[in-house]
Each structure stands twice: as structure tokens, then as C-alpha cells.
Design a protein around this motif. Structure first.
Motif, PDB file in Angstrom:
ATOM      1  N   ASP A 194       0.899  -1.305   0.043  1.00 53.20           N
ATOM      2  CA  ASP A 194       0.132   0.150   0.058  1.00 53.20           C
ATOM      3  C   ASP A 194       0.751   1.107  -0.160  1.00 53.20           C
ATOM      4  OD1 ASP A 194      -2.442  -1.607  -0.106  1.00 53.20           O
ATOM      5  OD2 ASP A 194      -2.689  -1.248   2.036  1.00 53.20           O
ATOM      6  N   ALA A 195       1.855   1.035   0.858  1.00 48.37           N
ATOM      7  CA  ALA A 195       2.753   2.494   1.023  1.00 48.37           C
ATOM      8  C   ALA A 195       3.793   2.677  -0.183  1.00 48.37           C
ATOM      9  CB  ALA A 195       3.664   2.331   2.313  1.00 48.37           C
ATOM     10  N   CYS A 196       4.133   1.733  -0.774  1.00 50.86           N
ATOM     11  CA  CYS A 196       4.959   1.809  -1.932  1.00 50.86           C
ATOM     12  C   CYS A 196       4.494   1.392  -3.333  1.00 50.86           C
ATOM     13  CB  CYS A 196       6.306   0.594  -1.802  1.00 50.86           C
ATOM     14  SG  CYS A 196       7.075   0.703  -0.018  1.00 50.86           S
ATOM     15  N   GLY A 197       3.054   1.117  -3.459  1.00 47.71           N
ATOM     16  CA  GLY A 197       2.727   0.958  -4.663  1.00 47.71           C
ATOM     17  C   GLY A 197       2.603  -0.449  -4.905  1.00 47.71           C
ATOM     18  N   SER A 198       3.718  -1.282  -4.852  1.00 51.00           N
ATOM     19  CA  SER A 198       3.754  -2.671  -5.291  1.00 51.00           C
ATOM     20  C   SER A 198       4.959  -3.273  -4.295  1.00 51.00           C
ATOM     21  CB  SER A 198       4.260  -2.698  -6.725  1.00 51.00           C
ATOM     22  OG  SER A 198       5.550  -2.223  -6.848  1.00 51.00           O
ATOM     23  N   TRP A 199       4.968  -4.648  -4.357  1.00 54.14           N
ATOM     24  CA  TRP A 199       5.882  -5.448  -3.624  1.00 54.14           C
ATOM     25  C   TRP A 199       7.458  -4.999  -4.342  1.00 54.14           C
ATOM     26  CZ3 TRP A 199       7.329  -7.027   0.822  1.00 54.14           C
ATOM     27  CH2 TRP A 199       8.249  -7.932   0.893  1.00 54.14           C
ATOM     28  N   ALA A 200       7.228  -5.070  -5.784  1.00 51.45           N
ATOM     29  CA  ALA A 200       8.784  -4.684  -6.412  1.00 51.45           C
ATOM     30  C   ALA A 200       9.232  -3.386  -5.826  1.00 51.45           C
ATOM     31  CB  ALA A 200       8.457  -4.692  -7.720  1.00 51.45           C
ATOM     32  N   ASN A 201       8.376  -2.310  -5.797  1.00 52.00           N
ATOM     33  CA  ASN A 201       8.960  -1.083  -5.330  1.00 52.00           C
ATOM     34  C   ASN A 201       9.225  -0.980  -4.162  1.00 52.00           C
ATOM     35  OD1 ASN A 201       9.585   1.622  -6.182  1.00 52.00           O
ATOM     36  ND2 ASN A 201       8.007   2.301  -5.044  1.00 52.00           N
ATOM     37  N   ALA A 202       8.655  -1.927  -3.007  1.00 52.15           N
ATOM     38  CA  ALA A 202       8.979  -1.947  -1.772  1.00 52.15           C
ATOM     39  C   ALA A 202      10.264  -2.380  -1.609  1.00 52.15           C
ATOM     40  CB  ALA A 202       8.026  -2.967  -0.991  1.00 52.15           C
ATOM     41  N   LEU A 203      10.703  -3.652  -2.423  1.00 47.80           N
ATOM     42  CA  LEU A 203      12.070  -4.154  -2.395  1.00 47.80           C
ATOM     43  C   LEU A 203      13.113  -3.229  -3.101  1.00 47.80           C
ATOM     44  CD1 LEU A 203      11.655  -7.893  -3.672  1.00 47.80           C
ATOM     45  CD2 LEU A 203      11.936  -7.041  -1.397  1.00 47.80           C
ATOM     46  N   TYR A 204      12.602  -2.333  -3.985  1.00 46.03           N
ATOM     47  CA  TYR A 204      13.351  -1.139  -4.536  1.00 46.03           C
ATOM     48  C   TYR A 204      13.949  -0.132  -3.429  1.00 46.03           C
ATOM     49  CZ  TYR A 204      14.770   2.819  -7.543  1.00 46.03           C
ATOM     50  OH  TYR A 204      15.223   3.768  -8.204  1.00 46.03           O
ATOM     51  N   GLN A 205      13.247   0.051  -2.577  1.00 45.55           N
ATOM     52  CA  GLN A 205      13.324   0.983  -1.424  1.00 45.55           C
ATOM     53  C   GLN A 205      14.791   0.384  -0.733  1.00 45.55           C
ATOM     54  OE1 GLN A 205      11.639   3.830  -1.439  1.00 45.55           O
ATOM     55  NE2 GLN A 205      10.694   2.515  -3.043  1.00 45.55           N
ATOM     56  N   LEU A 206      15.058  -0.916  -0.823  1.00 42.87           N
ATOM     57  CA  LEU A 206      16.180  -1.417  -0.182  1.00 42.87           C
ATOM     58  C   LEU A 206      17.089  -2.198  -1.178  1.00 42.87           C
ATOM     59  CD1 LEU A 206      13.821  -3.747   2.087  1.00 42.87           C
ATOM     60  CD2 LEU A 206      15.013  -1.637   3.030  1.00 42.87           C
ATOM     61  N   GLY A 207      17.056  -1.504  -2.273  1.00 42.74           N
ATOM     62  CA  GLY A 207      17.996  -2.142  -3.128  1.00 42.74           C
ATOM     63  C   GLY A 207      17.961  -3.539  -3.479  1.00 42.74           C
ATOM     64  N   LEU A 208      16.813  -3.976  -3.227  1.00 41.15           N
ATOM     65  CA  LEU A 208      16.798  -5.623  -3.328  1.00 41.15           C
ATOM     66  C   LEU A 208      16.039  -5.956  -4.598  1.00 41.15           C
ATOM     67  CD1 LEU A 208      15.674  -6.577   0.103  1.00 41.15           C
ATOM     68  CD2 LEU A 208      18.068  -6.833  -0.857  1.00 41.15           C
ATOM     69  N   HIS A 209      15.917  -5.158  -5.546  1.00 38.42           N
ATOM     70  CA  HIS A 209      15.104  -5.154  -6.717  1.00 38.42           C
ATOM     71  C   HIS A 209      15.935  -5.843  -7.883  1.00 38.42           C
ATOM     72  CE1 HIS A 209      17.318  -1.473  -7.217  1.00 38.42           C
ATOM     73  NE2 HIS A 209      17.043  -1.290  -8.439  1.00 38.42           N
ATOM     74  N   THR A 210      15.245  -6.067  -9.041  1.00 40.56           N
ATOM     75  CA  THR A 210      15.859  -6.430 -10.183  1.00 40.56           C
ATOM     76  C   THR A 210      15.910  -5.001 -11.115  1.00 40.56           C
ATOM     77  OG1 THR A 210      15.196  -8.574 -10.182  1.00 40.56           O
ATOM     78  CG2 THR A 210      15.616  -7.846 -12.238  1.00 40.56           C
ATOM     79  N   GLU A 211      17.201  -4.806 -11.750  1.00 42.90           N
ATOM     80  CA  GLU A 211      17.437  -3.818 -12.672  1.00 42.90           C
ATOM     81  C   GLU A 211      16.469  -3.763 -13.756  1.00 42.90           C
ATOM     82  OE1 GLU A 211      18.963  -0.684 -12.741  1.00 42.90           O
ATOM     83  OE2 GLU A 211      19.372  -1.034 -10.482  1.00 42.90           O
ATOM     84  N   PRO A 212      15.875  -2.779 -14.125  1.00 41.12           N
ATOM     85  CA  PRO A 212      14.755  -2.610 -15.399  1.00 41.12           C
ATOM     86  C   PRO A 212      15.622  -3.106 -16.656  1.00 41.12           C
ATOM     87  CG  PRO A 212      14.718  -0.661 -14.275  1.00 41.12           C
ATOM     88  CD  PRO A 212      15.917  -1.438 -13.722  1.00 41.12           C
ATOM     89  N   GLN A 213      15.012  -4.167 -17.444  1.00 41.97           N
ATOM     90  CA  GLN A 213      15.703  -4.934 -18.545  1.00 41.97           C
ATOM     91  C   GLN A 213      15.708  -3.748 -19.594  1.00 41.97           C
ATOM     92  OE1 GLN A 213      13.534  -8.226 -19.575  1.00 41.97           O
ATOM     93  NE2 GLN A 213      13.890  -9.395 -17.629  1.00 41.97           N
ATOM     94  N   GLY A 214      16.860  -3.995 -20.342  1.00 48.98           N
ATOM     95  CA  GLY A 214      17.252  -3.094 -21.486  1.00 48.98           C
ATOM     96  C   GLY A 214      17.377  -1.840 -21.363  1.00 48.98           C
ATOM     97  N   ALA A 215      16.564  -1.073 -20.644  1.00 50.34           N
ATOM     98  CA  ALA A 215      16.940   0.266 -20.149  1.00 50.34           C
ATOM     99  C   ALA A 215      16.067   0.853 -19.174  1.00 50.34           C
ATOM    100  CB  ALA A 215      16.576   1.156 -21.396  1.00 50.34           C
ATOM    101  N   GLY A 216      16.335   1.854 -18.629  1.00 59.61           N
ATOM    102  CA  GLY A 216      15.570   2.418 -17.301  1.00 59.61           C
ATOM    103  C   GLY A 216      15.074   3.721 -17.729  1.00 59.61           C
ATOM    104  N   ALA A 217      14.193   3.807 -18.902  1.00 61.63           N
ATOM    105  CA  ALA A 217      13.750   5.163 -19.284  1.00 61.63           C
ATOM    106  C   ALA A 217      12.712   5.680 -18.366  1.00 61.63           C
ATOM    107  CB  ALA A 217      12.959   4.910 -20.724  1.00 61.63           C
ATOM    108  N   PRO A 218      12.582   7.071 -18.246  1.00 66.19           N
ATOM    109  CA  PRO A 218      11.783   7.725 -17.257  1.00 66.19           C
ATOM    110  C   PRO A 218      10.100   7.257 -17.691  1.00 66.19           C
ATOM    111  CG  PRO A 218      13.215   9.187 -17.866  1.00 66.19           C
ATOM    112  CD  PRO A 218      13.550   7.999 -18.815  1.00 66.19           C
ATOM    113  N   VAL A 219       9.468   7.424 -16.945  1.00 67.01           N
ATOM    114  CA  VAL A 219       7.771   7.224 -17.386  1.00 67.01           C
ATOM    115  C   VAL A 219       7.548   8.479 -18.169  1.00 67.01           C
ATOM    116  CG1 VAL A 219       5.611   6.941 -16.488  1.00 67.01           C
ATOM    117  CG2 VAL A 219       7.682   5.679 -15.320  1.00 67.01           C
ATOM    118  N   GLN A 220       6.750   8.275 -19.170  1.00 67.45           N
ATOM    119  CA  GLN A 220       6.502   9.494 -19.933  1.00 67.45           C
ATOM    120  C   GLN A 220       4.950   9.470 -19.734  1.00 67.45           C
ATOM    121  OE1 GLN A 220       8.560  11.480 -21.866  1.00 67.45           O
ATOM    122  NE2 GLN A 220      10.280  10.005 -21.031  1.00 67.45           N
TER     123      GLN A 220
END
Length: 338
Positions: free
Chosen positions: A311-337
Motif C-alpha cells: 500500500d505504501a510503496c505501490g507494489s511489492w517490487a517497489n518495496a524491495l526497490y527501497q532496500l536495493g533488493l530489486h531487479t534492474e529494469p531490462q534493457g533500459a530504465g527510461a523515465p515514465v512518459q
């Protein structure tokens, strides 16, 4: 089925034997009534010795059979043009004939009406040139190129790849972070950055482009060079898609395109001011990850903790992102347009 062990000398003998059979009877079928029983016993997958021989062959051993036959024919071979033993082994290993052809670097267009090897090689050269153009554009732009930056590349590769994300992965274009401090901003731009920072504090994250006043956004992007670099001036990073460009189809015909997503559940972004419950639960997840030696799975986290973080982070993946435990975006990390 009982396992049978074949000696190295026996394996070599059987390979030579199979090579002769394939040369003398290339189109023979496993159901051929004239097929000697000893050949069936030696090579059939349903026989112990045949299964043992099959197990001794590497993927490359099998794919080389396809490549050699393609050289002989000048095109990708159809199934009926491969000796029944090799055909059975290839299908067992790779599942479907087109999968085996692709793994061998051959066109899936097989048989007498298929593409010639010369044509396949020309297409490989063209594909390599287009992917090189993607890498060149990334270097020149200082960011991940968008499909609209390279319309000719999109047109040339739309039969090869389904999405722009696939193209970026094939080209080896990694996430690009070209940012730098802009030290000579005038008072108006500095005031705009303060307004942007206040908006970020209110949202609890970096604002999306579409959430920012158009005049303010345009002025700052023109001055700083990119939206990413605008945010860099105030210590922020843009919201990025977890799988950028995965919905950007190369085929732009009606019904094939999708609008940009407006949801944050498939994005990574930093929480600027997480509340006490969020901080406490992130600490719990971090400790669990340390004890496991890897990021915890959803089911390994107490349900109440997981739900609060989602609820706080929007998704479980983004919760892990706060801790640096995420998987890097594949191919590229383009800003959301957005």
C-alpha cells in the motif's frame, strides 16, 4: 527405464554409425517397416541404449547436425530432410522444430520454399546494422532512445522483434544515467526547481512529467537538457518502468499500439518520507533478506507487513526497490512518459 552406461569408444562408434546411416538414408522414418531392429535398439529414445546415447549429446552436437544439413541444402532443412534419429533427438531437446532452427541460428522458414542461407545471412547483416544504429543513437543522445527517435529502425525490425524493449535488449543498450549539475541557473529557474521540490515533498516521490505544469516543465527541460537531469538538480530520480518499452510495439498499425500506462504499480520510485510503519516494516524485510541471503518472496513475509508495504510503496517490487533488493529494469530504465 534402466539407465545404461556407454563407454567413450562405444559412443564414438555409434556416432560414426549414425553419420553413415544419415548419409545413406536421409529421409528414412522411424516407422519404416524396413528399419532394422538393431538400429532402432541402438538409437530410439524408447530404448535404454538409445536414451543413453541421446544423453551423451550436447545441444551444440545436435544443432551442428542442422547447420551441416543447411549447408548442404543451401537453406533451413525441413523435418523430413533430417534423418529420423536426429529429428527425434532435436524435437526431444528443443520441443518444436522452429525452436531448434532458431537455436541453430537458422531461419524458421524451412523446406524447399524457405529462405536461402545467403538470404538469411543478408538479413543477419541488416539486423546487426540496425541494432548498431540503436547503440549509436543511445551514445549520441546520452539517454535510451525512444521508438520515435528511430522510426526507420522500428520499420526494419518490426518482423524480428515484438516490442522496443526487445530491440533494446538485443542491442545491449543498458540503463543510461547522463546527469550533471547545472550551476548557472537564473533566479527564475531556481524558483521553479523549488516549486518542483515542494511538489515532490507533497507527493512523497518524484513527480511524473504529466503532473508538472507544462510551462515549468518545458522551461526546466530546455535549460537542463532532460527530465532526468531536472530532477537531479534537486536530488531526485525519475519514476521508471520496471520493464520499460514492454508495451511499445514496433508494429504501429491500428489496434497494435497501447497508450502509456498511467499506473505506478509497474514502476520503481523512491519514497521521500516513508512513515514510521513503512520504515519499521522495511527494516523487517531487510533483516529477513540478510538472513536468507536473497530478497524474500512474498509468501516469506508476514501478510500484514507485506500488505502495508504494498500500500505504501505501490507494489511489492517497489518495496524491495527501497532496500536495493530489486531487479534492474531490462534493457533500459527510461523515465515514465506520463
Amino acid at each position: 527405464m534402466k539407465q545404461v552406461s556407454l563407454s567413450e569408444s562405444e559412443l564414438r562408434r555409434r556416432r560414426a554409425w549414425l553419420a553413415r546411416l544419415a548419409e545413406e538414408h536421409p529421409g528414412q522414418s522411424a516407422t519404416d517397416p524396413d528399419l532394422p531392429a538393431e538400429i532402432r535398439a541402438a538409437f530410439s529414445l524408447s530404448e535404454e541404449a538409445g536414451a543413453a546415447f541421446y544423453g551423451s549429446l550436447s545441444d551444440e552436437d545436435l544443432l551442428d547436425v542442422l547447420r551441416r544439413r543447411a549447408e548442404e541444402l543451401g537453406r533451413s532443412p525441413a523435418q523430413k530432410e533430417i534423418y529420423w534419429v536426429w529429428r527425434a533427438y532435436l524435437r526431444q531437446r528443443f520441443g518444436k522444430w522452429p525452436y531448434a532452427l532458431t537455436a541453430a541460428g537458422l531461419s524458421k522458414s524451412a523446406g524447399s520454399g524457405g529462405k536461402s542461407l545467403a538470404r538469411q545471412e543478408e538479413e543477419r547483416r541488416q539486423r546487426a546494422a540496425l541494432l548498431s544504429e540503436v547503440r549509436r543513437a543511445a551514445a549520441e543522445l546520452g539517454r535510451v532512445p525512444h521508438p520515435k527517435d528511430l522510426p526507420q529502425v522500428c520499420e526494419g525490425l518490426r518482423r524480428e522483434y515484438a516490442t522496443w524493449a526487445d530491440v533494446l535488449a538485443a542491442a545491449g543498450v543498458e540503463r543510461v544515467r547522463t546527469v550533471h549539475p547545472v550551476t548557472d541557473l537564473d533566479a527564475r529557474c531556481r524558483a521553479m526547481l523549488e516549486m518542483l521540490k515542494a511538489q515532490a515533498v507533497e507527493l512523497g516521490r518524484a513527480p511524473l512529467r504529466s503532473e508538472v505544469d507544462e510551462t515549468l516543465r518545458g522551461t526546466l527541460v530546455n535549460r537542463c537538457g532532460s527530465w532526468r537531469n531536472v530532477l537531479y538538480q534537486i536530488g531526485l530520480e525519475p519514476v521508471v518502468h520496471i520493464s520499460p518499452f514492454s508495451g511499445a510495439a514496433l508494429d504501429r498499425s491500428p489496434g497494435r499500439t497501447r497508450p502509456h500506462s498511467t499506473a505506478l504499480y509497474d514502476c520503481y520510485y523512491r519514497l521521500l518520507s516513508p512513515g514510521p510503519d513503512t520504515r519499521r516494516n522495511l527494516t523487517l524485510v531487510e533483516e529477513l533478506a540478510r538472513s536468507l541471503g536473497r530478497p524474500p518472496k512474498r509468501g516469506e513475509v508476514p501478510a500484514q507487513v507485506r500488505r502495508q508495504l504494498q500500500d505504501a510503496c505501490g507494489s511489492w517490487a517497489n518495496a524491495l526497490y527501497q532496500l536495493g533488493l530489486h531487479t534492474e529494469p531490462q534493457g533500459a530504465g527510461a523515465p515514465v512518459q506520463k
